[in-house]
Design a protein around this motif. Structure first.
Motif, PDB file in Angstrom:
ATOM      1  N   SER A  80       0.838  -1.194   0.000  1.00 35.07           N
ATOM      2  CA  SER A  80       0.000   0.000   0.000  1.00 35.07           C
ATOM      3  C   SER A  80       0.876   1.248   0.000  1.00 35.07           C
ATOM      4  CB  SER A  80      -0.928   0.015   1.219  1.00 35.07           C
ATOM      5  OG  SER A  80      -0.171   0.098   2.408  1.00 35.07           O
ATOM      6  N   ILE A  81       0.266   2.338  -0.450  1.00 33.18           N
ATOM      7  CA  ILE A  81       0.921   3.633  -0.359  1.00 33.18           C
ATOM      8  C   ILE A  81       0.065   4.524   0.532  1.00 33.18           C
ATOM      9  CG2 ILE A  81       2.141   3.546  -2.557  1.00 33.18           C
ATOM     10  CD1 ILE A  81      -0.120   5.319  -3.730  1.00 33.18           C
ATOM     11  N   GLU A  82       0.712   5.438   1.206  1.00 26.51           N
ATOM     12  CA  GLU A  82       0.019   6.440   2.005  1.00 26.51           C
ATOM     13  C   GLU A  82       0.376   7.806   1.455  1.00 26.51           C
ATOM     14  OE1 GLU A  82       0.675   5.994   6.190  1.00 26.51           O
ATOM     15  OE2 GLU A  82       0.123   3.886   6.148  1.00 26.51           O
ATOM     16  N   PHE A  83      -0.550   8.714   1.568  1.00 30.74           N
ATOM     17  CA  PHE A  83      -0.358  10.066   1.061  1.00 30.74           C
ATOM     18  C   PHE A  83      -1.147  11.009   1.946  1.00 30.74           C
ATOM     19  CE2 PHE A  83      -3.287   7.420  -1.247  1.00 30.74           C
ATOM     20  CZ  PHE A  83      -4.494   8.102  -1.167  1.00 30.74           C
ATOM     21  N   SER A  84      -0.693  12.252   1.995  1.00 33.44           N
ATOM     22  CA  SER A  84      -1.374  13.206   2.864  1.00 33.44           C
ATOM     23  C   SER A  84      -1.266  14.615   2.303  1.00 33.44           C
ATOM     24  CB  SER A  84      -0.769  13.170   4.264  1.00 33.44           C
ATOM     25  OG  SER A  84       0.561  13.642   4.229  1.00 33.44           O
ATOM     26  N   VAL A  85      -2.155  15.456   2.818  1.00 30.86           N
ATOM     27  CA  VAL A  85      -2.125  16.884   2.545  1.00 30.86           C
ATOM     28  C   VAL A  85      -2.235  17.590   3.888  1.00 30.86           C
ATOM     29  CG1 VAL A  85      -3.282  18.843   1.447  1.00 30.86           C
ATOM     30  CG2 VAL A  85      -3.272  16.614   0.306  1.00 30.86           C
ATOM     31  N   LEU A  86      -1.277  18.455   4.183  1.00 33.66           N
ATOM     32  CA  LEU A  86      -1.345  19.288   5.375  1.00 33.66           C
ATOM     33  C   LEU A  86      -2.382  20.366   5.102  1.00 33.66           C
ATOM     34  CD1 LEU A  86      -0.282  20.115   8.166  1.00 33.66           C
ATOM     35  CD2 LEU A  86       1.500  21.421   6.981  1.00 33.66           C
ATOM     36  N   TRP A  87      -3.402  20.421   5.941  1.00 37.62           N
ATOM     37  CA  TRP A  87      -4.517  21.323   5.705  1.00 37.62           C
ATOM     38  C   TRP A  87      -4.526  22.426   6.743  1.00 37.62           C
ATOM     39  CZ3 TRP A  87      -6.942  22.236   1.606  1.00 37.62           C
ATOM     40  CH2 TRP A  87      -8.125  22.975   1.622  1.00 37.62           C
ATOM     41  N   LYS A  88      -4.378  23.641   6.301  1.00 38.87           N
ATOM     42  CA  LYS A  88      -4.401  24.835   7.149  1.00 38.87           C
ATOM     43  C   LYS A  88      -3.400  24.766   8.297  1.00 38.87           C
ATOM     44  CE  LYS A  88      -9.097  26.114   5.974  1.00 38.87           C
ATOM     45  NZ  LYS A  88     -10.415  26.479   6.458  1.00 38.87           N
ATOM     46  N   LYS A  89      -2.313  24.068   8.074  1.00 36.44           N
ATOM     47  CA  LYS A  89      -1.205  23.945   9.023  1.00 36.44           C
ATOM     48  C   LYS A  89      -1.589  23.339  10.368  1.00 36.44           C
ATOM     49  CE  LYS A  89       1.273  27.732   6.920  1.00 36.44           C
ATOM     50  NZ  LYS A  89       1.935  28.997   7.094  1.00 36.44           N
ATOM     51  N   GLN A  90      -2.776  22.733  10.459  1.00 39.97           N
ATOM     52  CA  GLN A  90      -3.186  22.139  11.725  1.00 39.97           C
ATOM     53  C   GLN A  90      -3.805  20.752  11.592  1.00 39.97           C
ATOM     54  OE1 GLN A  90      -5.949  25.103  13.105  1.00 39.97           O
ATOM     55  NE2 GLN A  90      -7.670  24.181  12.040  1.00 39.97           N
ATOM     56  N   ASP A  91      -4.259  20.415  10.420  1.00 39.82           N
ATOM     57  CA  ASP A  91      -4.897  19.120  10.201  1.00 39.82           C
ATOM     58  C   ASP A  91      -4.245  18.414   9.023  1.00 39.82           C
ATOM     59  OD1 ASP A  91      -6.989  19.237  12.205  1.00 39.82           O
ATOM     60  OD2 ASP A  91      -7.923  20.766  10.939  1.00 39.82           O
ATOM     61  N   CYS A  92      -4.403  17.111   9.004  1.00 38.31           N
ATOM     62  CA  CYS A  92      -3.881  16.289   7.913  1.00 38.31           C
ATOM     63  C   CYS A  92      -5.021  15.521   7.269  1.00 38.31           C
ATOM     64  CB  CYS A  92      -2.854  15.292   8.449  1.00 38.31           C
ATOM     65  SG  CYS A  92      -1.401  16.077   9.168  1.00 38.31           S
ATOM     66  N   LEU A  93      -5.054  15.524   5.968  1.00 38.55           N
ATOM     67  CA  LEU A  93      -5.933  14.660   5.194  1.00 38.55           C
ATOM     68  C   LEU A  93      -5.061  13.486   4.796  1.00 38.55           C
ATOM     69  CD1 LEU A  93      -7.422  17.427   2.866  1.00 38.55           C
ATOM     70  CD2 LEU A  93      -8.206  16.747   5.157  1.00 38.55           C
ATOM     71  N   VAL A  94      -5.410  12.295   5.233  1.00 41.91           N
ATOM     72  CA  VAL A  94      -4.546  11.139   5.045  1.00 41.91           C
ATOM     73  C   VAL A  94      -5.305  10.059   4.283  1.00 41.91           C
ATOM     74  CG1 VAL A  94      -3.142   9.391   6.197  1.00 41.91           C
ATOM     75  CG2 VAL A  94      -3.380  11.664   7.222  1.00 41.91           C
ATOM     76  N   GLY A  95      -4.645   9.483   3.288  1.00 47.18           N
ATOM     77  CA  GLY A  95      -5.233   8.399   2.522  1.00 47.18           C
ATOM     78  C   GLY A  95      -4.275   7.239   2.407  1.00 47.18           C
ATOM     79  N   GLN A  96      -4.860   6.063   2.244  1.00 44.89           N
ATOM     80  CA  GLN A  96      -4.070   4.856   2.014  1.00 44.89           C
ATOM     81  C   GLN A  96      -4.790   4.034   0.965  1.00 44.89           C
ATOM     82  OE1 GLN A  96      -3.518   2.353   5.439  1.00 44.89           O
ATOM     83  NE2 GLN A  96      -2.093   1.016   4.386  1.00 44.89           N
ATOM     84  N   VAL A  97      -4.026   3.537  -0.002  1.00 47.33           N
ATOM     85  CA  VAL A  97      -4.588   2.684  -1.035  1.00 47.33           C
ATOM     86  C   VAL A  97      -3.633   1.518  -1.254  1.00 47.33           C
ATOM     87  CG1 VAL A  97      -3.573   3.951  -2.962  1.00 47.33           C
ATOM     88  CG2 VAL A  97      -5.624   2.631  -3.344  1.00 47.33           C
ATOM     89  N   GLY A  98      -4.226   0.344  -1.424  1.00 42.45           N
ATOM     90  CA  GLY A  98      -3.400  -0.839  -1.643  1.00 42.45           C
ATOM     91  C   GLY A  98      -4.237  -2.088  -1.704  1.00 42.45           C
ATOM     92  N   SER A  99      -3.616  -3.196  -1.338  1.00 48.26           N
ATOM     93  CA  SER A  99      -4.280  -4.501  -1.449  1.00 48.26           C
ATOM     94  C   SER A  99      -5.524  -4.607  -0.577  1.00 48.26           C
ATOM     95  CB  SER A  99      -3.288  -5.611  -1.109  1.00 48.26           C
ATOM     96  OG  SER A  99      -2.768  -5.419   0.192  1.00 48.26           O
ATOM     97  N   ALA A 100      -5.621  -3.805   0.461  1.00 53.31           N
ATOM     98  CA  ALA A 100      -6.798  -3.833   1.333  1.00 53.31           C
ATOM     99  C   ALA A 100      -7.838  -2.792   0.943  1.00 53.31           C
ATOM    100  CB  ALA A 100      -6.376  -3.618   2.783  1.00 53.31           C
ATOM    101  N   GLY A 101      -7.646  -2.122  -0.193  1.00 49.72           N
ATOM    102  CA  GLY A 101      -8.609  -1.127  -0.641  1.00 49.72           C
ATOM    103  C   GLY A 101      -8.155   0.287  -0.322  1.00 49.72           C
ATOM    104  N   PHE A 102      -9.112   1.179  -0.155  1.00 51.83           N
ATOM    105  CA  PHE A 102      -8.841   2.584   0.087  1.00 51.83           C
ATOM    106  C   PHE A 102      -9.491   3.029   1.380  1.00 51.83           C
ATOM    107  CE2 PHE A 102     -10.626   6.952  -0.415  1.00 51.83           C
ATOM    108  CZ  PHE A 102      -9.437   7.650  -0.263  1.00 51.83           C
ATOM    109  N   SER A 103      -8.781   3.865   2.109  1.00 54.75           N
ATOM    110  CA  SER A 103      -9.374   4.515   3.282  1.00 54.75           C
ATOM    111  C   SER A 103      -8.802   5.913   3.393  1.00 54.75           C
ATOM    112  CB  SER A 103      -9.108   3.708   4.551  1.00 54.75           C
ATOM    113  OG  SER A 103      -7.734   3.638   4.816  1.00 54.75           O
ATOM    114  N   SER A 104      -9.564   6.788   4.036  1.00 51.22           N
ATOM    115  CA  SER A 104      -9.104   8.153   4.260  1.00 51.22           C
ATOM    116  C   SER A 104      -9.624   8.646   5.594  1.00 51.22           C
ATOM    117  CB  SER A 104      -9.565   9.075   3.127  1.00 51.22           C
ATOM    118  OG  SER A 104     -10.980   9.142   3.082  1.00 51.22           O
ATOM    119  N   THR A 105      -8.905   9.602   6.148  1.00 52.51           N
ATOM    120  CA  THR A 105      -9.286  10.178   7.430  1.00 52.51           C
ATOM    121  C   THR A 105      -8.616  11.532   7.576  1.00 52.51           C
ATOM    122  OG1 THR A 105      -9.496   9.699   9.804  1.00 52.51           O
ATOM    123  CG2 THR A 105      -7.377   9.173   8.779  1.00 52.51           C
TER     124      THR A 105
END
Length: 125
Positions: A80-105
């Motif tokens: 799997s790969i993970e990726f993120s975006v720092l949002w407004k310098k206080q929160d993170c948008l985090v995603g993961q995609v791979g053999s187990a599918g996709f999730s985000s938080t």
């Protein structure tokens, strides 16, 4: 024979992103998730660059992104790969995609000022 007039060729401007950079974290996460799901519809196992490029096209700031490698240190594909975006310098948008599918938080930014723990790759394209 007279030359025919050249057809006017003009590059169409890229469509404006539908994403609002001032959105709340929950709205940003919804857009983040929708963009990645749309990308996954055409390729369920994308490379990290594919995900980053899709997020950039939607209006997310590439400079605020982190991405884990596509390959292990033994040159094998990761599960799997993970990726993120720092949002407004206080929160993170985090995603993961791979053999187990996709999730985000969303999650608070880490004490390091980053969103992901561990090795990440340089986003230099």
């Amino acid at each position: 024979m007279a030359p025919s007039p050249a057809a006017a060729t003009s590059a169409s401007p890229a469509p404006a992103p539908s994403f609002d950079a001032d959105a709340s974290t929950s709205d940003a996460l919804a857009e983040f998730t929708a963009v990645v799901k749309k990308r996954l519809a055409s390729d369920p196992q994308p490379h990290g660059r594919d995900v980053v490029d899709a997020l950039v096209a939607a209006g997310f700031d590439k400079k605020a992104m982190e991405l884990t490698p596509d390959e292990t240190t033994l040159d094998r594909n990761v599960d799997s790969i993970e990726f993120s975006v720092l949002w407004k310098k206080q929160d993170c948008l985090v995603g993961q995609v791979g053999s187990a599918g996709f999730s985000s938080t969303s999650a608070p930014v880490l004490g390091t000022g980053k969103c992901l723990v561990g090795a990440t790759r340089t986003i230099d394209w």
